[in-house]
Write a protein that holds these residues in place. Structure first.
Motif, PDB file in Angstrom:
ATOM      1  N   LEU A 144      30.410  47.855  44.583  1.00  0.00           N
ATOM      2  CA  LEU A 144      31.521  47.154  43.941  1.00  0.00           C
ATOM      3  C   LEU A 144      31.395  45.678  44.282  1.00  0.00           C
ATOM      4  N   ALA A 153      31.811  42.836  42.211  1.00  0.00           N
ATOM      5  CA  ALA A 153      32.618  41.803  41.568  1.00  0.00           C
ATOM      6  C   ALA A 153      33.794  41.453  42.475  1.00  0.00           C
ATOM      7  N   ASP A 154      34.366  40.258  42.304  1.00  0.00           N
ATOM      8  CA  ASP A 154      35.568  39.956  43.074  1.00  0.00           C
ATOM      9  C   ASP A 154      36.824  40.039  42.220  1.00  0.00           C
ATOM     10  N   ARG A 155      36.640  40.344  40.946  1.00  0.00           N
ATOM     11  CA  ARG A 155      37.791  40.530  40.068  1.00  0.00           C
ATOM     12  C   ARG A 155      37.585  41.766  39.199  1.00  0.00           C
ATOM     13  N   ILE A 156      38.689  42.334  38.755  1.00  0.00           N
ATOM     14  CA  ILE A 156      38.625  43.494  37.869  1.00  0.00           C
ATOM     15  C   ILE A 156      38.042  43.069  36.513  1.00  0.00           C
ATOM     16  N   THR A 157      37.102  43.852  36.023  1.00  0.00           N
ATOM     17  CA  THR A 157      36.544  43.623  34.685  1.00  0.00           C
ATOM     18  C   THR A 157      36.825  44.860  33.837  1.00  0.00           C
ATOM     19  N   LEU A 158      36.624  44.718  32.542  1.00  0.00           N
ATOM     20  CA  LEU A 158      36.906  45.859  31.661  1.00  0.00           C
ATOM     21  C   LEU A 158      36.057  47.063  32.018  1.00  0.00           C
ATOM     22  N   LEU A 180      34.767  51.758  41.802  1.00  0.00           N
ATOM     23  CA  LEU A 180      36.127  51.355  42.166  1.00  0.00           C
ATOM     24  C   LEU A 180      36.837  52.512  42.865  1.00  0.00           C
ATOM     25  N   LEU A 186      37.210  51.723  46.822  1.00  0.00           N
ATOM     26  CA  LEU A 186      38.511  51.101  47.047  1.00  0.00           C
ATOM     27  C   LEU A 186      39.640  52.140  47.047  1.00  0.00           C
ATOM     28  N   ALA A 224      41.744  54.095  50.379  1.00  0.00           N
ATOM     29  CA  ALA A 224      43.153  53.724  50.539  1.00  0.00           C
ATOM     30  C   ALA A 224      44.076  54.937  50.456  1.00  0.00           C
ATOM     31  N   GLU A 255      42.455  42.838  33.403  1.00  0.00           N
ATOM     32  CA  GLU A 255      41.173  42.167  33.622  1.00  0.00           C
ATOM     33  C   GLU A 255      41.425  40.858  34.381  1.00  0.00           C
ATOM     34  N   GLY A 256      40.653  40.614  35.420  1.00  0.00           N
ATOM     35  CA  GLY A 256      40.815  39.379  36.190  1.00  0.00           C
ATOM     36  C   GLY A 256      41.612  39.551  37.467  1.00  0.00           C
ATOM     37  N   LEU A 257      42.244  40.697  37.652  1.00  0.00           N
ATOM     38  CA  LEU A 257      42.982  40.938  38.895  1.00  0.00           C
ATOM     39  C   LEU A 257      42.008  40.855  40.075  1.00  0.00           C
ATOM     40  N   PRO A 258      42.295  40.026  41.089  1.00  0.00           N
ATOM     41  CA  PRO A 258      41.377  39.956  42.229  1.00  0.00           C
ATOM     42  C   PRO A 258      41.268  41.312  42.937  1.00  0.00           C
ATOM     43  N   ILE A 259      40.029  41.715  43.202  1.00  0.00           N
ATOM     44  CA  ILE A 259      39.795  43.018  43.839  1.00  0.00           C
ATOM     45  C   ILE A 259      40.495  43.096  45.197  1.00  0.00           C
ATOM     46  N   LEU A 262      44.104  43.943  44.786  1.00  0.00           N
ATOM     47  CA  LEU A 262      44.251  45.372  44.494  1.00  0.00           C
ATOM     48  C   LEU A 262      44.066  46.199  45.763  1.00  0.00           C
ATOM     49  N   ARG A 263      43.066  45.813  46.566  1.00  0.00           N
ATOM     50  CA  ARG A 263      42.795  46.564  47.792  1.00  0.00           C
ATOM     51  C   ARG A 263      44.020  46.559  48.707  1.00  0.00           C
TER      52      ARG A 263
END
Lengths: 356, 356
Positions: A19, A21-26, A38, A42, A46, B120-124, B127-128
């Protein structure tokens, strides 16, 4: 990311990457590859617990108060774009999708919930139509929408309507269905032509008209599952190939059960219209979502009876034996139409965002 | 609609108006007034069935396979803005909110689901952190997150993170809790100071610093409910005053049970900081959301014992008797601090969008 991501994204990597990326992508929502990472890296740490770790379509619970019975519990949020597509809409899809997850646990559905996220500005009449469709689908399946919730978000903070349906069902005593029971020697059956849901949604989204309109295969599978059990088949595993299609499911099962899966490409039933659409768009029907199909893993010795019981049901007329499970590394091997063998790639990219 | 809708919206209409808008507005998600009309006039007709019509916080199911046991089933989507607030975040809130709905059915929670809609774009890392909080809250309550789902929507089609949690629980034999059991002569207890969750979220959203920071009261109530049953109280009804606060719940119960409810304003416990905030913002704590409080309807003869059992629990130290149920028209009458009697208005507008 473009909405019209083409099939070449499917050929990216042959196994999951970290994992990174540092941001959520589609692609984190595509039901394979990045989605799986993910979950593994992650969400599972959790939320860790044995039920979640089983990676089934739903959880099986055995409360001590209810001696002998097992409750299946599953959840799915539907964010399909567009809200209406040939053969269905977000309302009917939200019912079929969650009923099918229960059915894949071997459960008889007991009740559904329905939680809406509405975007400010959604026309009331549009909502009324979609909820009528949802209600009709539940009624047709004989399962009540027993509880619900409604939230509204500001314009531009949602997309018309998102629908979460969760479901509970009862697994009759003696049914043990799950990836852990898949073993070498199992035959793999599919209940009908694959990829129609994905192709139907994509055709609307891309504004493509095909010679014959492609309708989603969206349908409730609990009855078809009961038909399979009614002939006494020792069903090892059931799975509905939604996001990521048959390809993603076979990868998941191979990995979870620690087996090699052999798939005969020539046996995979694909509508002519879906095949044409895939050729035009550069997509592989193996990775297109279905919403009314199931894969069944049954012992080879029982596969003829199981296949016959599927074909005798209106939702299983085009059922086929498409492959088998064998001893080997966890991977999926495709025997192509010309008899060659190739490894099926693990879909790493984002075949089709917001397909369900 | 402005986010900083002030309290005067609460004084709009004293009874529900018909669903006369042609588009969804934020007030359809406020948990009172327009929300109730949306449910009555659109959702209930579309999804009609006895379980949904009971208007409880969850459904009670009695599958024939499980003789004697009843399953409680509930769902809630959390769209709180901002995602983190004093005293909690969307993760802990999503656990507490659904556990509390189960507890309000008299159920012992068995499992939760967790379905995410990520933008989309939410920092991982964001979210963690939120998922870690969700996992901790579930772990602290001893309830597994048994199943889940993740969807991703394009930037601008969501708002960071929406979380649906659905929950199932078991209602022990002999417990009958619901609005239908409320009757004249019942005392109404509240388990603590009201309005802290609403005030905490609002203070962050409006960028207001109070002399003493207001923390949300978000907390899991199943233990407190067990404490109430442990003293043998014949609890008629339980309800957690979330969206719309105590005021909305009392209106709902009065209407569902066909009774008049008398509320003594002077007995309602309100933190000094919350009272100041309400004065500043022109809000009434009666209509501010709580996420860790319950209202209990018990026979007057058992109210002392029930109140003592609430006060003996860390989450019920400030419990009070705040009113009673009497024969009369379905309405809520407030005895004010100066001894006057006034009708409590039905909140028609949108006190606080996206509070949970």
């Amino acid at each position: 990311m473009s909405r019209s991501t083409r099939g070449d994204a499917l050929l990216g990597a042959s196994c999951p990457r970290p994992l990174d990326a540092d941001r959520i992508t589609l692609s984190h929502g595509a039901g394979a590859g990045a989605s799986a990472r993910l979950f593994e890296e992650l969400l599972l740490p959790a939320l860790d617990n044995p039920a979640l770790a089983s990676r089934h379509d739903g959880a099986l619970l055995e409360p001590p108060e209810l001696a002998g019975g097992r409750i299946a519990f599953t959840t799915d949020t539907f964010v399909v774009d567009p809200l209406v597509f040939p053969g269905g809409d977000i309302g009917s899809l939200a019912v079929h999708g969650t009923l099918n997850d229960l059915a894949m646990c071997g459960a008889r559905p007991l009740a559904l919930s329905c939680a809406l996220v509405l975007e400010e500005g959604l026309p009331i009449e549009r909502l009324r139509g979609l909820m009528a469709s949802l209600g009709r689908a539940a009624h047709a399946a004989g399962v009540p929408i027993a509880t619900g919730d409604t939230k509204v978000v500001e314009r531009g903070k949602g997309d018309g309507l998102f629908v979460n349906t969760s479901g509970i069902g009862i697994v009759p005593a003696g049914r043990e269905v799950g990836p852990a029971r898949v073993r070498p020697g199992d035959a793999i059956l599919v209940s009908g032509c694959v990829g129609r849901h994905g192709a139907a949604v994509l055709s609307v989204r891309e504004g493509i008209a095909f010679e014959s309109a492609i309708e989603s295969d969206s349908a409730p599978l609990p009855d078809l599952v009961e038909a399979l059990f009614a002939v006494g088949a020792d069903v090892h595993c059931l799975r509905d190939p939604t996001r990521g299609g048959v390809g993603a499911v076979l990868h998941e099962i191979a990995s979870a059960a620690g087996v090699e899966i052999e798939l005969r490409e020539a046996s995979l039933p694909v509508d002519a219209a879906v095949a044409s659409a895939c050729e035009l768009l550069g997509l592989d029907p193996l990775f297109l979502a279905c919403e009314g199909r199931l894969l069944a893993f049954v012992p080879e010795s029982e596969s003829d009876a199981a296949l016959a019981s599927l074909r005798a049901h209106s939702l299983g007329r085009d059922a086929e034996r498409i492959g088998r499970v064998s001893v080997g590394r966890p991977r999926v091997v495709v025997e192509t139409r010309i008899g060659a063998r190739r490894l099926l790639p693990f879909p790493a990219g984002d075949p089709l965002p917001r397909i369900c």
